[in-house]
Design a protein around this motif. Structure first.
Motif, PDB file in Angstrom:
ATOM      1  N   TRP A  67     -21.669 -30.650 -36.368  1.00 58.80           N
ATOM      2  CA  TRP A  67     -22.257 -30.305 -37.666  1.00 58.80           C
ATOM      3  C   TRP A  67     -23.841 -29.925 -37.788  1.00 58.80           C
ATOM      4  O   TRP A  67     -24.384 -29.266 -38.739  1.00 58.80           O
ATOM      5  N   ALA A  68     -24.425 -30.273 -36.662  1.00 58.38           N
ATOM      6  CA  ALA A  68     -25.742 -30.129 -36.628  1.00 58.38           C
ATOM      7  C   ALA A  68     -26.410 -28.776 -35.718  1.00 58.38           C
ATOM      8  O   ALA A  68     -27.374 -28.148 -35.675  1.00 58.38           O
ATOM      9  N   ILE A  69     -25.363 -28.258 -35.016  1.00 58.60           N
ATOM     10  CA  ILE A  69     -25.658 -27.394 -33.988  1.00 58.60           C
ATOM     11  C   ILE A  69     -25.710 -25.899 -34.682  1.00 58.60           C
ATOM     12  O   ILE A  69     -24.757 -25.555 -35.344  1.00 58.60           O
ATOM     13  N   GLY A  70     -26.831 -25.250 -34.610  1.00 61.63           N
ATOM     14  CA  GLY A  70     -27.233 -23.770 -35.093  1.00 61.63           C
ATOM     15  C   GLY A  70     -27.140 -23.917 -36.613  1.00 61.63           C
ATOM     16  O   GLY A  70     -26.883 -22.661 -37.119  1.00 61.63           O
ATOM     17  N   GLY A  73     -33.487 -26.063 -22.468  1.00 64.86           N
ATOM     18  CA  GLY A  73     -33.260 -25.199 -23.306  1.00 64.86           C
ATOM     19  C   GLY A  73     -31.632 -24.654 -23.107  1.00 64.86           C
ATOM     20  O   GLY A  73     -31.373 -24.658 -22.001  1.00 64.86           O
ATOM     21  N   ASN A  74     -30.965 -24.210 -24.168  1.00 66.21           N
ATOM     22  CA  ASN A  74     -29.691 -23.617 -23.761  1.00 66.21           C
ATOM     23  C   ASN A  74     -29.685 -22.184 -24.605  1.00 66.21           C
ATOM     24  O   ASN A  74     -29.506 -22.287 -25.771  1.00 66.21           O
ATOM     25  N   TRP A  75     -29.959 -21.480 -23.619  1.00 69.25           N
ATOM     26  CA  TRP A  75     -30.032 -20.017 -24.212  1.00 69.25           C
ATOM     27  C   TRP A  75     -28.785 -19.431 -24.908  1.00 69.25           C
ATOM     28  O   TRP A  75     -28.725 -18.440 -25.519  1.00 69.25           O
ATOM     29  N   LYS A  76     -27.537 -20.047 -24.605  1.00 73.02           N
ATOM     30  CA  LYS A  76     -26.227 -19.433 -24.952  1.00 73.02           C
ATOM     31  C   LYS A  76     -26.129 -18.113 -24.647  1.00 73.02           C
ATOM     32  O   LYS A  76     -26.793 -17.631 -23.353  1.00 73.02           O
ATOM     33  N   MET A  77     -25.297 -16.970 -25.192  1.00 76.03           N
ATOM     34  CA  MET A  77     -25.429 -15.823 -24.768  1.00 76.03           C
ATOM     35  C   MET A  77     -26.272 -14.873 -25.306  1.00 76.03           C
ATOM     36  O   MET A  77     -25.966 -14.143 -26.244  1.00 76.03           O
ATOM     37  N   GLY A 114     -29.357 -33.201 -29.560  1.00 76.58           N
ATOM     38  CA  GLY A 114     -29.163 -31.853 -29.715  1.00 76.58           C
ATOM     39  C   GLY A 114     -28.635 -31.427 -30.911  1.00 76.58           C
ATOM     40  O   GLY A 114     -27.649 -32.053 -31.419  1.00 76.58           O
ATOM     41  N   GLY A 115     -29.142 -30.271 -31.665  1.00 76.21           N
ATOM     42  CA  GLY A 115     -28.607 -29.992 -32.894  1.00 76.21           C
ATOM     43  C   GLY A 115     -29.687 -29.549 -33.853  1.00 76.21           C
ATOM     44  O   GLY A 115     -30.319 -30.668 -34.367  1.00 76.21           O
ATOM     45  N   SER A 116     -30.179 -28.194 -33.868  1.00 73.33           N
ATOM     46  CA  SER A 116     -31.324 -28.009 -34.965  1.00 73.33           C
ATOM     47  C   SER A 116     -32.544 -28.809 -34.392  1.00 73.33           C
ATOM     48  O   SER A 116     -33.242 -29.139 -35.421  1.00 73.33           O
ATOM     49  N   VAL A 117     -32.906 -29.042 -33.465  1.00 73.45           N
ATOM     50  CA  VAL A 117     -34.165 -29.648 -32.954  1.00 73.45           C
ATOM     51  C   VAL A 117     -35.315 -28.243 -33.101  1.00 73.45           C
ATOM     52  O   VAL A 117     -34.977 -27.210 -32.398  1.00 73.45           O
ATOM     53  N   GLY A 146     -34.413 -33.717 -25.484  1.00 77.79           N
ATOM     54  CA  GLY A 146     -33.443 -32.845 -26.227  1.00 77.79           C
ATOM     55  C   GLY A 146     -32.752 -31.843 -25.635  1.00 77.79           C
ATOM     56  O   GLY A 146     -33.341 -31.204 -24.538  1.00 77.79           O
ATOM     57  N   LEU A 147     -31.671 -31.322 -26.141  1.00 78.16           N
ATOM     58  CA  LEU A 147     -30.881 -30.009 -25.677  1.00 78.16           C
ATOM     59  C   LEU A 147     -31.238 -29.029 -26.719  1.00 78.16           C
ATOM     60  O   LEU A 147     -30.705 -29.217 -27.728  1.00 78.16           O
ATOM     61  N   ILE A 148     -31.891 -28.122 -26.666  1.00 76.47           N
ATOM     62  CA  ILE A 148     -32.435 -27.059 -27.611  1.00 76.47           C
ATOM     63  C   ILE A 148     -31.679 -25.688 -27.582  1.00 76.47           C
ATOM     64  O   ILE A 148     -31.892 -25.048 -26.620  1.00 76.47           O
ATOM     65  N   GLY A 149     -31.032 -25.317 -28.679  1.00 77.77           N
ATOM     66  CA  GLY A 149     -30.611 -24.042 -28.792  1.00 77.77           C
ATOM     67  C   GLY A 149     -31.601 -22.901 -29.174  1.00 77.77           C
ATOM     68  O   GLY A 149     -32.303 -22.419 -28.541  1.00 77.77           O
ATOM     69  N   GLY A 150     -31.482 -22.672 -30.586  1.00 80.96           N
ATOM     70  CA  GLY A 150     -32.250 -21.320 -31.049  1.00 80.96           C
ATOM     71  C   GLY A 150     -33.570 -21.720 -30.643  1.00 80.96           C
ATOM     72  O   GLY A 150     -34.210 -20.588 -30.543  1.00 80.96           O
ATOM     73  N   TYR A 174     -26.110 -35.974 -26.805  1.00 76.91           N
ATOM     74  CA  TYR A 174     -25.324 -36.261 -28.138  1.00 76.91           C
ATOM     75  C   TYR A 174     -25.647 -35.088 -28.993  1.00 76.91           C
ATOM     76  O   TYR A 174     -26.681 -34.883 -29.438  1.00 76.91           O
ATOM     77  N   GLU A 175     -24.520 -34.242 -29.198  1.00 73.62           N
ATOM     78  CA  GLU A 175     -24.774 -33.220 -30.166  1.00 73.62           C
ATOM     79  C   GLU A 175     -23.617 -33.135 -31.241  1.00 73.62           C
ATOM     80  O   GLU A 175     -22.801 -32.802 -31.059  1.00 73.62           O
ATOM     81  N   PRO A 176     -24.287 -33.787 -32.370  1.00 71.97           N
ATOM     82  CA  PRO A 176     -23.107 -33.597 -33.502  1.00 71.97           C
ATOM     83  C   PRO A 176     -22.868 -32.091 -33.820  1.00 71.97           C
ATOM     84  O   PRO A 176     -23.848 -31.256 -34.167  1.00 71.97           O
ATOM     85  N   SER A 191     -19.998 -27.996 -27.270  1.00 72.45           N
ATOM     86  CA  SER A 191     -19.033 -28.095 -28.302  1.00 72.45           C
ATOM     87  C   SER A 191     -18.505 -26.675 -28.630  1.00 72.45           C
ATOM     88  O   SER A 191     -17.205 -26.533 -28.945  1.00 72.45           O
ATOM     89  N   GLU A 192     -19.178 -25.670 -28.015  1.00 69.48           N
ATOM     90  CA  GLU A 192     -18.591 -24.263 -28.152  1.00 69.48           C
ATOM     91  C   GLU A 192     -17.785 -24.128 -27.297  1.00 69.48           C
ATOM     92  O   GLU A 192     -16.645 -23.347 -27.740  1.00 69.48           O
ATOM     93  N   ARG A 193     -17.952 -24.489 -26.255  1.00 74.51           N
ATOM     94  CA  ARG A 193     -16.755 -24.406 -25.030  1.00 74.51           C
ATOM     95  C   ARG A 193     -15.718 -25.371 -25.674  1.00 74.51           C
ATOM     96  O   ARG A 193     -14.439 -24.863 -25.437  1.00 74.51           O
TER      97      ARG A 193
HETATM   98  P1  PGA Z   1     -29.291 -25.534 -31.878  1.00 71.74           P
HETATM   99  O1  PGA Z   1     -28.366 -25.605 -30.485  1.00 71.74           O
HETATM  100  O2  PGA Z   1     -30.602 -26.158 -31.328  1.00 71.74           O
HETATM  101  O3  PGA Z   1     -29.378 -23.980 -32.084  1.00 71.74           O
HETATM  102  O4  PGA Z   1     -28.797 -26.396 -33.047  1.00 71.74           O
HETATM  103  C1  PGA Z   1     -28.049 -26.831 -29.733  1.00 71.74           C
HETATM  104  C2  PGA Z   1     -26.957 -26.702 -28.449  1.00 71.74           C
HETATM  105  O5  PGA Z   1     -26.018 -25.749 -29.157  1.00 71.74           O
HETATM  106  O6  PGA Z   1     -27.101 -27.287 -27.399  1.00 71.74           O
END
Ligand code: PGA
Length: 250
Positions: free
Chosen positions: A170-173, A8-12, A210-213, A230-234, A166-168, A96-98
């Motif tokens: 365009w698919a992140i968040g 999980g990537n909690w971000k901020m 990763g990307g909207s999983v 997976g690397l999972i954000g939201g 691998y996080e495209p 990619s946000e960094r």
């Molecule tokens: P997301 O983020 O699951 O919210 O698309 C993934 C990530 O930024 O690692």
């Protein structure tokens, strides 16, 4: 056989109170499995909380960034050694946000990777193309450059204890997931690229998507032969969603 990883990537996001509820739910809902591993990468101020809540549980924890140097006059930065003080096992580098919001170059990401790896942390190296790059047909070139920067700084032997995500971009968040076939195509490309240097390493390397999983697409994505978790954000902020994704990796 590669052991799948769901991180999980909690971000901020989070607060002491919210984290406590989330971590409690994860600890009571997670089932230990030989087949897969589960981790959360939390904001720096909550590392101590993650350590206290997760120690002794099957869930690992880590951070979202690291500075290339051990110590010094670098206001606001955090070193790998400090992360180890809080029991971190993983650290994300080159998200990619960094790269886009803070201008991190491939070279800086490689230095962060090297510092994390040298200290014994497992770096999760993020790579991926923007929509424009995909539409221009340069996805593979972009990813090669991102990988080569690390390979040329640390050499392929340093990838033995690392993870690639691998996080495209365009698919992140965005709610737009790469299709399992699109993701598999790039994962296979990454593995083949590593195999040119070291076939054994390539075969062992865990490559996460990763990307909207979400719980709803995780089974199909993780069912692809070169997707190792997976690397999972939201979805990592909602206990039942994250647990469902962890179960999909088994
Ligand atoms: P997301 O983020 O699951 O919210 O698309 C993934 C990530 O930024 O690692």
């Amino acid at each position: 056989m590669r052991r799948k990883l769901v991180a999980g990537n909690w971000k901020m996001h989070g607060s002491l109170e919210q984290n406590k509820a989330l971590l409690d739910a994860l600890v009571s809902g997670v089932t230990q499995s030989e087949m897969s591993e589960c981790a959360v990468c939390v904001p720096f101020p909550y590392l101590c909380q993650a350590q206290m809540e997760l120690v002794g549980s099957p869930i690992k924890w880590g951070a979202q960034d690291v500075h290339p140097l051990h110590q010094g006059a670098y206001t606001g930065e955090v070193s790998a050694k400090m992360l180890l003080d809080f029991g971190c096992q993983y650290v994300i580098v080159g998200h990619s946000e960094r790269r886009t919001l803070y201008g991190e170059s491939n070279e800086l990401v490689a230095e962060k990777f090297a510092a994390a790896h040298a200290s014994g942390l497992i770096p999760i190296l993020c790579v991926g193309e923007t929509l424009e790059q995909r539409e221009n047909g340069v996805t593979e070139q972009i990813i090669s450059k991102q990988l080569d920067a690390v390979l040329s700084l640390v050499g392929e032997h340093s990838l033995d204890n690392a993870v690639i995500a691998y996080e495209p971009v365009w698919a992140i968040g965005t709610g737009k997931t790469a299709s399992p076939e699109q993701a598999q195509h790039v994962h296979l490309f990454i593995r083949q690229r590593l195999a040119e240097r070291d076939a054994q390493l390539a075969n062992k390397m865990r490559i996460l998507y990763g990307g909207s999983v979400k719980a709803a697409n995780a089974v199909e994505l993780f069912g692809m032969p070169d997707i190792d978790g997976g690397l999972i954000g939201g979805a990592s902020l909602i206990a039942e969603d994250f647990l469902a994704i962890c179960r999909a990796a088994k």
